[in-house]
Write a protein that holds these residues in place. Structure first.
Motif, mmCIF file in Angstrom:
data_model
loop_
_atom_site.group_PDB
_atom_site.id
_atom_site.type_symbol
_atom_site.label_atom_id
_atom_site.label_comp_id
_atom_site.label_asym_id
_atom_site.label_seq_id
_atom_site.Cartn_x
_atom_site.Cartn_y
_atom_site.Cartn_z
ATOM 1 N N CYS A 148 15.229 39.029 24.936
ATOM 2 C CA CYS A 148 15.892 37.834 24.412
ATOM 3 C C CYS A 148 17.129 38.239 23.587
ATOM 4 O O CYS A 148 17.114 39.249 22.869
ATOM 5 N N ARG A 149 18.170 37.405 23.660
ATOM 6 C CA ARG A 149 19.366 37.643 22.844
ATOM 7 C C ARG A 149 19.165 36.972 21.481
ATOM 8 O O ARG A 149 18.677 35.831 21.397
ATOM 9 N N THR A 150 19.525 37.674 20.438
ATOM 10 C CA THR A 150 19.422 37.143 19.078
ATOM 11 C C THR A 150 20.791 37.196 18.395
ATOM 12 O O THR A 150 21.760 37.780 18.928
ATOM 13 N N GLU A 151 20.848 36.583 17.189
ATOM 14 C CA GLU A 151 22.116 36.600 16.452
ATOM 15 C C GLU A 151 22.514 38.019 16.057
ATOM 16 O O GLU A 151 23.697 38.352 15.968
ATOM 17 N N LYS A 152 21.498 38.856 15.835
ATOM 18 C CA LYS A 152 21.779 40.223 15.404
ATOM 19 C C LYS A 152 21.804 41.221 16.565
ATOM 20 O O LYS A 152 21.940 42.421 16.336
ATOM 21 N N GLY A 153 21.585 40.726 17.820
ATOM 22 C CA GLY A 153 21.572 41.631 18.974
ATOM 23 C C GLY A 153 20.557 41.190 20.030
ATOM 24 O O GLY A 153 20.764 40.181 20.713
ATOM 25 N N GLN A 154 19.471 41.865 20.110
ATOM 26 C CA GLN A 154 18.447 41.536 21.120
ATOM 27 C C GLN A 154 17.083 42.040 20.664
ATOM 28 O O GLN A 154 16.995 42.931 19.819
ATOM 29 N N LYS A 155 16.081 41.405 21.190
ATOM 30 C CA LYS A 155 14.713 41.876 20.970
ATOM 31 C C LYS A 155 13.976 41.840 22.303
ATOM 32 O O LYS A 155 14.285 41.018 23.189
ATOM 33 N N SER A 156 12.990 42.746 22.472
ATOM 34 C CA SER A 156 12.284 42.891 23.766
ATOM 35 C C SER A 156 10.773 42.890 23.556
ATOM 36 O O SER A 156 10.276 43.304 22.504
ATOM 37 N N LEU A 157 10.093 42.421 24.604
ATOM 38 C CA LEU A 157 8.628 42.412 24.623
ATOM 39 C C LEU A 157 8.166 43.143 25.879
ATOM 40 O O LEU A 157 8.560 42.774 26.998
ATOM 41 N N ILE A 158 7.376 44.170 25.709
ATOM 42 C CA ILE A 158 6.749 44.870 26.833
ATOM 43 C C ILE A 158 5.242 44.665 26.719
ATOM 44 O O ILE A 158 4.649 45.048 25.705
ATOM 45 N N LEU A 159 4.672 44.037 27.758
ATOM 46 C CA LEU A 159 3.233 43.770 27.755
ATOM 47 C C LEU A 159 2.598 44.490 28.935
ATOM 48 O O LEU A 159 2.991 44.295 30.088
ATOM 49 N N ILE A 160 1.619 45.334 28.643
ATOM 50 C CA ILE A 160 0.922 46.134 29.670
ATOM 51 C C ILE A 160 -0.577 45.873 29.539
ATOM 52 O O ILE A 160 -1.097 45.824 28.413
ATOM 53 N N GLN A 161 -1.229 45.705 30.658
ATOM 54 C CA GLN A 161 -2.692 45.511 30.648
ATOM 55 C C GLN A 161 -3.357 46.564 31.527
ATOM 56 O O GLN A 161 -2.915 46.828 32.656
#
Length: 426
Positions: A148-161
């Protein structure tokens, strides 16, 4: 020959039925695999939706919540902001280290033009499709990535099962299906061997009967030919005995002619080419005709032939008159040959419960239970040496066939006090 035929048919039936069984099990295995896979994907998608919603709407995650989610669902969760992951080391240890799994997931997600370290350009967020990969210790995992793009840059989610247990269960079920398939094909082979043996048994019996039939026919034809040849040579050697020898030759020619006629009848009836002329007949008249034909012969031989007609008036009988007289002739000649002089032969009729029955009853030596199974076979004679040249062993088989062609049955039973009773039923 029959052993090879049995092997060939067993192999054919086993292969065809085995392929059908294998196909059915493969379809069942495929649908089972798809069902389990769909269930796992649905469960994983549900977890991803729950976490990604929180990921997009909230800025903080408690370690307790992350730990609970991971432990309860065998998940590996990494949330990063501007390339820096949250300070959460995980709640459980997978077979392959978390860092390696996360690195593999980040490499694979690049195939979908997504990078966990770069903000999306054309939209506020990007999400990878669900993908599966293998760890370093025969362990398997499902993963999805969101950036996701944020005001300060970006954040990411990695989900593994971790889906190793599910995959292992699937492999075990596949092996179970393979075992069922193997033993199923083995059982099909055994059953095919048994039933093919049962199926070709009549063919073996038929060939044996044909062989015996040809041997007996050859024997019966060879005897009169030998007599005719000897008589012809005797005429040349002793012209004064010409008349006697010619009489013998004539008798043997009649015997050969009767044998050939009988063989032709049996051959045509076997091939379904012999027809009968069925009409309404008076049963009492039919029996009287048979009695009048044979009573003089019985008297000449010093025997007594009794006739017993039904006391009630009989309805018309559908049969072929000439063929029925031929049947009575065979049965009465047979009884005359085996009945002692002091014992009568009885010819009688009966109508009860819609069934006509005509019986020829003698008080001769009778027939053993073992011989009863063979007495209607062609060329069968109780006297295996065939010394009685007046009987060729075809009469009873012809009588049974004639009755069968008219829709009836010929039955042999024991006479009370000894002897045989042949009954024709319509």
């Amino acid at each position: 020959m029959y052993t090879e035929l049995r092997k060939h048919l067993t192999r054919l039936y086993t292969i065809t039925t085995g392929l059908l069984l294998t196909s059915l099990l493969a379809i069942c295995c495929f649908y089972m695999y798809r069902s389990v896979q769909s269930k796992n994907e649905a469960a994983f998608s549900s977890h991803f939706l729950n976490i990604s919603t929180k990921f997009q709407t909230e800025n903080s995650f408690s370690d307790a919540w992350l730990s609970q989610m991971e432990t309860a669902n065998h998940l590996i969760i990494q949330i990063s902001e501007n390339g820096t992951p949250l300070f959460f080391k995980g709640s459980w240890v997978p077979k392959t280290s978390r860092s390696v799994l996360l690195s593999i997931a980040q490499d694979l997600v690049q195939n979908y033009s997504i990078s966990a370290d770069m903000a999306p350009v054309s939209s506020s967020s990007v999400q990878s499709p669900l993908f599966t990969f293998r760890g370093g210790h025969h362990d398997w995992y499902t993963a999805m990535v969101m950036v996701c793009r944020t005001e300060k840059g970006q954040k990411s989610l990695i989900l593994i099962q971790d889906i190793t247990a599910s995959r292992t269960q699937l492999y075990r079920q596949v092996i179970f299906f393979l075992i069922i398939d193997f033993f199923g094909i083995l059982l099909i082979g055994l059953i095919s061997w048994f039933f093919v043996g049962k199926s070709i048994h009549p063919l073996k019996e038929n060939q044996q009967k044909q062989t015996a039939f040809l041997a007996a026919a050859s024997h019966e034809l060879r005897t009169p030919v030998a007599v005719i040849q000897a008589s012809a040579e005797a005429i040349t050697a002793s012209p004064e005995n010409t008349s006697q020898m010619l009489h013998i030759i004539g008798q043997e020619c009649k015997r050969m002619s009767r044998l050939i006629a009988d063989l032709l009848f049996l051959a045509s009836s076997d091939n379904g080419r012999y027809t009968v002329n069925v009409k309404e007949q008076n049963a009492d008249t039919l029996l009287l005709d048979a009695y009048e034909m044979f009573e003089p012969l019985y008297r000449e031989k010093g025997r007594r032939l009794k006739l017993i007609l039904s006391e009630e008036e009989l309805p018309p009988l559908l049969c072929d008159r000439d063929r029925m007289l031929q049947v009575f002739s065979i049965l009465l000649e047979n009884a005359l040959s085996y009945t002692p002089a002091e014992s009568p032969v009885t010819l009688c009729s009966r109508f009860q419960n819609g069934i006509f029955s005509f019986s020829v009853i003698d008080h001769g030596p009778g027939i053993t239970d073992e011989q009863k199974k063979l007495v209607f076979d062609r060329f069968y004679q109780a006297d295996s040496s065939r010394k009685n040249s007046g009987h060729l062993g075809l009469g009873l088989s012809i009588a049974k066939q004639l009755v069968h062609l008219q829709g009836g049955k010929l039955i042999l039973t024991d006479t009370s006090g000894g002897g045989c009773t042949f009954t024709v039923c319509f």
